[in-house]
Write a protein that holds these residues in place. Structure first.
Motif, PDB file in Angstrom:
ATOM      1  N   GLN A  51      35.453  33.374  42.328  1.00 35.62           N
ATOM      2  CA  GLN A  51      35.086  34.159  43.505  1.00 35.62           C
ATOM      3  C   GLN A  51      36.165  35.213  43.732  1.00 35.62           C
ATOM      4  OE1 GLN A  51      33.668  32.275  47.072  1.00 35.62           O
ATOM      5  NE2 GLN A  51      33.142  30.383  45.997  1.00 35.62           N
ATOM      6  N   THR A 109      25.456  41.047  38.726  1.00 32.89           N
ATOM      7  CA  THR A 109      26.867  41.415  38.612  1.00 32.89           C
ATOM      8  C   THR A 109      27.334  41.348  37.168  1.00 32.89           C
ATOM      9  OG1 THR A 109      27.343  40.620  40.840  1.00 32.89           O
ATOM     10  CG2 THR A 109      29.214  40.856  39.342  1.00 32.89           C
ATOM     11  N   LYS A 129      32.329  41.478  45.328  1.00 37.56           N
ATOM     12  CA  LYS A 129      31.305  41.588  46.370  1.00 37.56           C
ATOM     13  C   LYS A 129      31.264  42.992  46.975  1.00 37.56           C
ATOM     14  CE  LYS A 129      31.767  36.703  47.651  1.00 37.56           C
ATOM     15  NZ  LYS A 129      32.129  35.751  48.740  1.00 37.56           N
TER      16      LYS A 129
END
Length: 286
Positions: A242, A35, A247
């Motif tokens: 997060q 990522t 994602k």
């Protein structure tokens, strides 16, 4: 003042005759390494730097995300005619990179690259040849780009060794879990060993904390431990939290359609600014 410094660093990178090459890694898998690779590359390209992502992982996650990104931006389908492993076998990878976006290019991987280790030991006679098999194949690419980011698999020391040999710097991705910290420690030791054994000048840009949960005391402890162990100045001040949209990018490609996309893009602009600032310090840009 900060923007002016960033612009000077970008200008210096564009002026260089050969691309600055950075290996992104950690001995542990699942720590946000991939990522960080494609998001920093995407941001660097948006800043005007001709950027190449080299996907050296047979899982090909960087490849999948960036190909999806390209398909969302273009109505035409550009096939990938030859895999990385075939390029290695044929002795040339110069024609493998494909354009993703303006200034952003990808040298794609495929699952057949899992055969690299078998090929390596079949075609080399000693440790020097084992660690330098890829270097002559990738060196010609440096003349065509401003910056190259290498995404390497976590558990293949053979690929890691080869990637380090044609890299100028390393960026370490640190998920705020204990096993990721151990992986970062092992990775630093690997870099130090290779630096000493082969008289390299590779330097570490920094350690980028990833997937941090500010409410979790364990995560806070891991970051503090990393700062104590590696030095406060070697750990990025920017922490990647997060974020659900991060994602989603491997499924949809990198997009900039709504405010959730915008938060990720803005975050990685901050990460990339710090990345460039650290790189500028190591390169002596004033």
């Amino acid at each position: 003042m900060a923007a002016t410094k960033i612009n000077r660093i970008i200008a210096e990178l564009k002026k260089a005759k050969h691309a600055v090459t950075i290996v992104v890694g950690n001995q542990k898998g699942g720590v946000g390494k991939t990522t960080n690779t494609y998001m920093i590359a995407y941001t660097l390209a948006k800043l005007g730097l001709k950027t190449l992502v080299v996907d050296l992982d047979p899982q090909a996650n960087s490849t999948k995300t960036l190909v999806l990104t390209r398909s969302r931006e273009s109505d035409t389908v550009q096939p990938i005619d030859k895999t990385l492993m075939r390029g290695v076998e044929e002795g040339s990878v110069v024609n493998l990179p494909v354009k993703i976006l303006p200034n952003l290019f990808l040298l794609p991987s495929y699952i057949d690259f899992q055969d690299f280790t078998k090929y390596l030991y079949k075609h080399t006679k000693n440790e020097f040849e084992e660690t330098h098999l890829l270097q002559p194949l990738f060196e010609p690419l440096k003349a065509d780009y401003d910056i190259i980011l290498l995404d390497v698999p976590p558990f293949s020391i053979e690929v890691t060794n080869n990637a380090v040999m044609f890299s100028d710097y390393a960026l370490i991705s640190l998920q705020t879990h204990d096993d990721s910290l151990t992986g970062a420690e092992e990775y630093v030791n690997t870099l130090a060993r290779l630096n000493e054994k082969f008289n390299l000048n590779l330097e570490i840009i920094g350690i980028l904390p990833m997937l941090h949960d500010a409410r979790n005391g364990v995560d806070q402890t891991i970051i503090q431990t990393a700062r104590q162990e590696f030095g406060e100045e070697n750990v990025f001040s920017t922490i990647v939290p997060q974020m659900a949209r991060i994602k989603r990018f491997p499924i949809s490609g990198i997009t900039e359609r709504d405010r959730y996309d915008g938060k990720v893009i803005q975050l990685y602009q901050t990460v990339t600014n710090e990345f460039l600032t650290r790189l500028g310090l190591l390169r002596g840009v004033k």
